[in-house]
Design a protein around this motif. Structure first.
Motif, PDB file in Angstrom:
ATOM      1  N   ARG A 130       1.050   3.745  -3.442  1.00 29.23           N
ATOM      2  CA  ARG A 130       0.607   5.120  -3.224  1.00 29.23           C
ATOM      3  C   ARG A 130       1.620   6.097  -3.831  1.00 29.23           C
ATOM      4  O   ARG A 130       1.258   7.028  -4.547  1.00 29.23           O
ATOM      5  CB  ARG A 130       0.475   5.362  -1.721  1.00 29.23           C
ATOM      6  N   ASP A 131       2.896   5.851  -3.581  1.00 27.62           N
ATOM      7  CA  ASP A 131       3.914   6.787  -4.075  1.00 27.62           C
ATOM      8  C   ASP A 131       4.216   6.594  -5.549  1.00 27.62           C
ATOM      9  O   ASP A 131       4.591   7.528  -6.239  1.00 27.62           O
ATOM     10  CB  ASP A 131       5.192   6.632  -3.251  1.00 27.62           C
ATOM     11  N   GLU A 138       2.076   6.051  -7.733  1.00 28.97           N
ATOM     12  CA  GLU A 138       1.026   6.783  -8.455  1.00 28.97           C
ATOM     13  C   GLU A 138       1.498   8.199  -8.818  1.00 28.97           C
ATOM     14  O   GLU A 138       1.170   8.710  -9.881  1.00 28.97           O
ATOM     15  CB  GLU A 138      -0.214   6.850  -7.566  1.00 28.97           C
ATOM     16  N   ARG A 139       2.326   8.789  -7.962  1.00 25.62           N
ATOM     17  CA  ARG A 139       2.840  10.137  -8.254  1.00 25.62           C
ATOM     18  C   ARG A 139       3.677  10.142  -9.531  1.00 25.62           C
ATOM     19  O   ARG A 139       3.629  11.080 -10.318  1.00 25.62           O
ATOM     20  CB  ARG A 139       3.720  10.630  -7.097  1.00 25.62           C
ATOM     21  N   SER A 146      -5.004  -0.904  -4.769  1.00 24.73           N
ATOM     22  CA  SER A 146      -4.162  -0.174  -3.814  1.00 24.73           C
ATOM     23  C   SER A 146      -4.882   1.044  -3.247  1.00 24.73           C
ATOM     24  O   SER A 146      -6.054   1.271  -3.525  1.00 24.73           O
ATOM     25  CB  SER A 146      -2.856   0.233  -4.493  1.00 24.73           C
ATOM     26  N   ALA A 147      -4.153   1.833  -2.486  1.00 15.61           N
ATOM     27  CA  ALA A 147      -4.761   2.879  -1.672  1.00 15.61           C
ATOM     28  C   ALA A 147      -5.574   3.903  -2.471  1.00 15.61           C
ATOM     29  O   ALA A 147      -6.646   4.309  -2.056  1.00 15.61           O
ATOM     30  CB  ALA A 147      -3.670   3.585  -0.887  1.00 15.61           C
ATOM     31  N   HIS A 148      -5.087   4.325  -3.646  1.00  9.96           N
ATOM     32  CA  HIS A 148      -5.781   5.405  -4.345  1.00  9.96           C
ATOM     33  C   HIS A 148      -7.155   5.009  -4.851  1.00  9.96           C
ATOM     34  O   HIS A 148      -8.066   5.809  -4.902  1.00  9.96           O
ATOM     35  CB  HIS A 148      -4.940   5.881  -5.528  1.00  9.96           C
ATOM     36  N   HIS A 149      -7.269   3.761  -5.307  1.00 14.67           N
ATOM     37  CA  HIS A 149      -8.543   3.360  -5.936  1.00 14.67           C
ATOM     38  C   HIS A 149      -9.385   2.460  -5.045  1.00 14.67           C
ATOM     39  O   HIS A 149     -10.591   2.456  -5.158  1.00 14.67           O
ATOM     40  CB  HIS A 149      -8.278   2.720  -7.290  1.00 14.67           C
ATOM     41  N   ASP A 150      -8.731   1.706  -4.191  1.00 16.22           N
ATOM     42  CA  ASP A 150      -9.391   1.040  -3.083  1.00 16.22           C
ATOM     43  C   ASP A 150     -10.565   0.139  -3.465  1.00 16.22           C
ATOM     44  O   ASP A 150     -11.727   0.511  -3.353  1.00 16.22           O
ATOM     45  CB  ASP A 150      -9.871   2.101  -2.078  1.00 16.22           C
ATOM     46  N   PHE A 184       0.818  -1.205   0.000  1.00  9.26           N
ATOM     47  CA  PHE A 184       0.000   0.000   0.000  1.00  9.26           C
ATOM     48  C   PHE A 184       0.853   1.256   0.000  1.00  9.26           C
ATOM     49  O   PHE A 184       0.532   2.238  -0.655  1.00  9.26           O
ATOM     50  CB  PHE A 184      -0.959  -0.019   1.188  1.00  9.26           C
ATOM     51  N   TYR A 185       1.946   1.218   0.747  1.00  4.68           N
ATOM     52  CA  TYR A 185       2.834   2.384   0.797  1.00  4.68           C
ATOM     53  C   TYR A 185       3.408   2.690  -0.580  1.00  4.68           C
ATOM     54  O   TYR A 185       3.373   3.816  -1.050  1.00  4.68           O
ATOM     55  CB  TYR A 185       3.999   2.112   1.763  1.00  4.68           C
TER      56      TYR A 185
END
Lengths: 630, 163
Positions: free
Chosen positions: A397-398, A400-401, B45-49, A393-394
């Motif tokens: 998340r990054d 994606e940037r 993942s976190a953004h789309h969940d 998850f970590y």
């Protein structure tokens, strides 16, 4: 060249010209042994080229590299085939009715020939067809389908339609496959280089060249029941073959049972066969591993590849140079930019182009971003294989940037198609620059955070220290590159050793570890991300103004010749070997996949280790099946 | 008494009730072959969940899954395995063909090794175009599938058969 002199002294029938050695096939193993002893210990690739039409032979190309001399040598040898070269020549083929109907109005006025920008003698083709002559489809090879011949034709003949039919008739259908010659053969060099094992099997599988003395010459990617050899020029691209799963299973069982029996007799214990994949959560795609295990201990590993074999190398021969760039995206799909780069550099090398400096800076920025993105995916999946889901998850998340930046630059997230021959497609814009600066600000902290999660984590240490051990000697002999080679203490990074693009303008370190294990590879990847960040910020500071693309003709036609470009991908040495025959399509394109070579070491890495360690070791190689199977 | 019942009783058909249960916890199979798999990972993942839809549990075995997201190219060598995996899943089961390759073979469809779409091997419920589709597109496809499940009348049809 010093080595050239030595070779000339020791071998009689060799021809040497700028870094290329041609030798008779019988002397090949001796030459390879000689080169191996003189320091050329890294076998970068073996590939075959089909010249049966021109010269009646298959050529096999070896690229050997010396880490100490920093020198790459190309060795070529040829296997003559009997009965080739004359196979379809002289046979008169019937002209299809549809074509006859279309060309019946032709008056032979030559207007179309005059209008053709590619200087094709269109009249000769169309009028020839009307007269019922045999037309060689090679004449229209260079047609750019601009349509100017059609426009000016007084009789309104659909010239392009006829051309298309001609092309289809020449490449597709059953008429193409006449391989009635004997299997060509070449002596194997597996006893000198371990990495030759898989390379030779690949050449055997796709090109149909036998390697005498190879211990295990079977199909590599295609099913055992597949008929023919797809990379031969006589095999049509579109000829599909269904797979009989039962026949395949039988073949498998037979092979493994034999091996199992011999092993059992040797050790006296009860061994059994364990299948892993192709549907398995920790094979990162569709890899299949067949294990012979003694309880929990792995005795032997037989990887089965090819569940994602899409025939990209064959497709390349049927597309023009620009059309193929999107396909490179889909090789190693977590590092598209770097695949683009390897391909584009190979074409530029053939064309001897000069690239604007701004374009090269942009390339470096995106390549390093992609390296970070790829390592982040690795960092998400390796701990997940070991049972830790938080890093996933970590990192995503990054990551994606980074994708947002790519989206601003070229509109895509994953399969980017950002490189062009001569430059890049999009310039750096304000939105992307802002996001990039934000990213550079945040990322160092994030890497700290990741390290806090894992570096001193007892479970991670327990499952990675001493696991997947591959010594320096083995690593070199198996042709392993990238972080795995560096984890064995070899300081080799193509960005430094053979600088391409503008990497010589930046200061960065190559992390090297001596642990030879999974933990060392983890440490190296973390440090590489930091180094990449530093390269990006240096590039962003120093980026010059100017053009982002050199002036390149729409239709790229490199000169006749060949090139081998290598770049440092996140996985290792990614090479593109390209042969051009002066037309608009590559004659042969081979991709030297780092994952493929790295994966070949898995059997050495996991010999006599427990099954659970295999998971950790496979993940540490960072395999991407798209690139392995191609 | 009436007041109490008002709060705690919902009247519905069994079909609707079952459908609601099915669509609210679709468990996908971890089945990925190529590039689309990365976008599928990102969707989780976190953004789309994906857990918003009760489907964050990607199952490694087909026996525990009821949705197969075919993410990537299917080759002739892989096709019999896809069929086998599909057969191993328990009914009712659904298939999403994610990306151009799974729909039609995509950019590779002329190649000697590639099946021209996964629907030549197994039945497909929803097609999500793109090469690869963005995670948002996959989510859209999942919503479409949920709509489809919502309107199913599996039980009613069964009863009709019995009659």
């Amino acid at each position: 060249m010093e080595i050239a002199k030595k070779i000339k002294e020791n071998f009689k029938a060799v021809k040497i010209s700028d870094g290329e050695i041609r030798i008779k096939k019988n002397a090949l193993p001796d030459l390879c042994r000689f080169l191996h002893e003189s320091g050329y210990t890294h076998l970068s690739l073996i590939t075959g080229v089909d010249y049966t039409d021109e010269r009646g032979e298959f050529e096999v190309v070896y690229h050997l590299y010396s880490y100490s001399k920093k020198d790459l040598i190309t060795v070529k040898t040829a296997a003559k085939v009997k009965g080739a070269g004359s196979k379809t020549r002289g046979k008169k083929t019937e002209i299809p009715e549809e074509i006859k109907k279309k060309v019946k109005d032709c008056i032979g006025c030559k207007i179309c020939t005059k209008k053709c920008p590619q200087e094709i003698d269109v009249k000769e083709v169309i009028f020839g067809l009307k007269e019922g002559k045999d037309v060689d489809p090679g004449v229209i090879e260079n047609c750019s389908e601009c349509g100017s011949c059609e426009e000016k034709c007084p009789k309104k003949i659909e010239i392009l339609g006829v051309f298309e039919m001609l092309k289809l008739g020449s490449s597709g259908g059953d008429s193409g496959g006449s391989d009635d010659y004997e299997m060509p053969s070449i002596p194997s060099i597996t006893h000198i280089y371990n990495s030759a094992d898989w390379h030779e099997r690949e050449v055997y599988d796709l090109m149909g060249i036998e390697f005498e003395g190879h211990p295990n010459l079977r199909r590599m990617f295609l099913s055992e029941t597949f008929e023919g050899y797809p990379l031969r020029k006589s095999y049509p691209l579109t000829k599909k073959q269904e797979v009989n799963i039962n026949a395949e299973f039988e073949e498998d069982e037979h092979l493994l049972d034999n091996r199992l029996n011999t092993l059992q007799k040797q050790s006296g214990t009860g061994l059994f066969h364990l299948n892993m994949g192709p549907q398995h959560p920790s094979t990162h795609g569709v890899l299949r591993l067949r294990l012979l295990v003694d309880g929990e201990i792995i005795r032997e590993i037989y990887p089965v590849l090819g569940y994602l074999h899409r025939g990209i190398e064959k497709i390349a021969e049927n597309l023009n140079y620009t059309q193929f760039i999107p396909y490179t995206d889909r090789l190693d799909y977590v590092a598209s930019m770097i695949n683009n780069a390897a391909y584009v550099y190979a074409v530029e090398d053939l064309m001897e182009l000069e690239i604007p400096l701004r374009a090269e800076y942009l390339r470096v920025i995106v390549m390093e971003l992609q390296r970070i993105a790829s390592h982040l995916i690795w960092f998400a999946s390796w701990p997940m294989d070991l049972g830790a889901t938080t890093p996933y998850f970590y990192t995503l998340r990054d990551r994606e940037r980074i994708l947002w930046i790519f989206e601003d630059l070229c509109g895509a997230r994953l399969t980017l198609n950002y490189f062009r021959v001569g430059g890049v497609t999009g310039d750096m814009n304000d939105a992307a620059e802002k996001k990039l600066k934000d990213f550079l600000g945040i990322m160092p902290e994030m890497i700290e955070e990741y390290e806090q999660l894992l570096t001193e984590n007892e479970i991670i240490i327990g499952r990675s220290k001493g696991v997947g051990y591959l010594s320096k000697k083995d690593a070199i002999n198996y042709g392993v590159t990238g972080p795995i080679l560096r984890s064995a203490g070899v300081k080799y990074d193509i960005r430094k050793a053979h600088t391409y693009s503008v990497y010589d303008k930046f200061k960065f370190k190559i992390p090297v570890e001596k642990g030879c294990d999974v933990y060392a590879r983890y440490k190296i990847r973390m440090e590489e991300m930091r180094q990449s960040l530093s390269i990006i910020s240096q590039a962003l500071d120093g980026i010059p103004e100017g053009e982002i693309k050199a002036r390149v003709p729409r239709l790229i036609t490199p000169l006749k010749g060949e090139s081998y470009s290598r770049v440092e991908s996140p996985k290792g040495e990614l090479g593109v070997y390209m042969i051009s025959d002066g037309s608009q399509r590559p004659y042969r394109l081979h991709i030297r996949s780092p994952c493929f070579c790295n994966l070949s070491s898995i059997s050495r890495m996991c010999e006599n280790s427990v099954v659970a360690d295999l998971i950790s070791a496979t993940a540490s190689i960072d395999i991407v099946l798209g690139e392995i199977d191609r | 008494m009436n007041k109490k019942l008002d709060d705690s009783i919902i009247l519905t058909t069994i079909d609707k009730f079952l459908n609601w249960g099915r669509l609210s916890s679709l468990w996908p199979l971890t089945f990925s072959t190529a590039c689309c798999a990365i976008e599928m990972m990102v969707a989780g993942s976190a953004h789309h969940d994906l857990s918003r839809f009760g489907m964050e549990v990607f199952r490694a075995t087909p026996r525990q899954a009821d949705l197969m997201i075919v993410a990537g190219t299917i080759t002739y060598k892989m096709a019999p395995r896809v069929k086998r995996l599909y057969d191993q899943m328990a009914e009712p089961k659904y298939v999403i063909a994610m990306g151009a390759c799974a729909i039609s073979g995509g950019p590779f469809n002329m190649s000697y090794g590639v099946v021209e779409g996964v629907d030549k091997v197994i039945p497909v419920d929803v097609y999500v175009p793109g090469c690869p589709p963005k995670p948002e597109a996959l989510l859209h496809g999942i919503m479409k599938l949920r709509k489809k499940i919502e309107n199913e009348r599996k039980l009613t049809e069964k009863i009709k058969e019995w009659k």
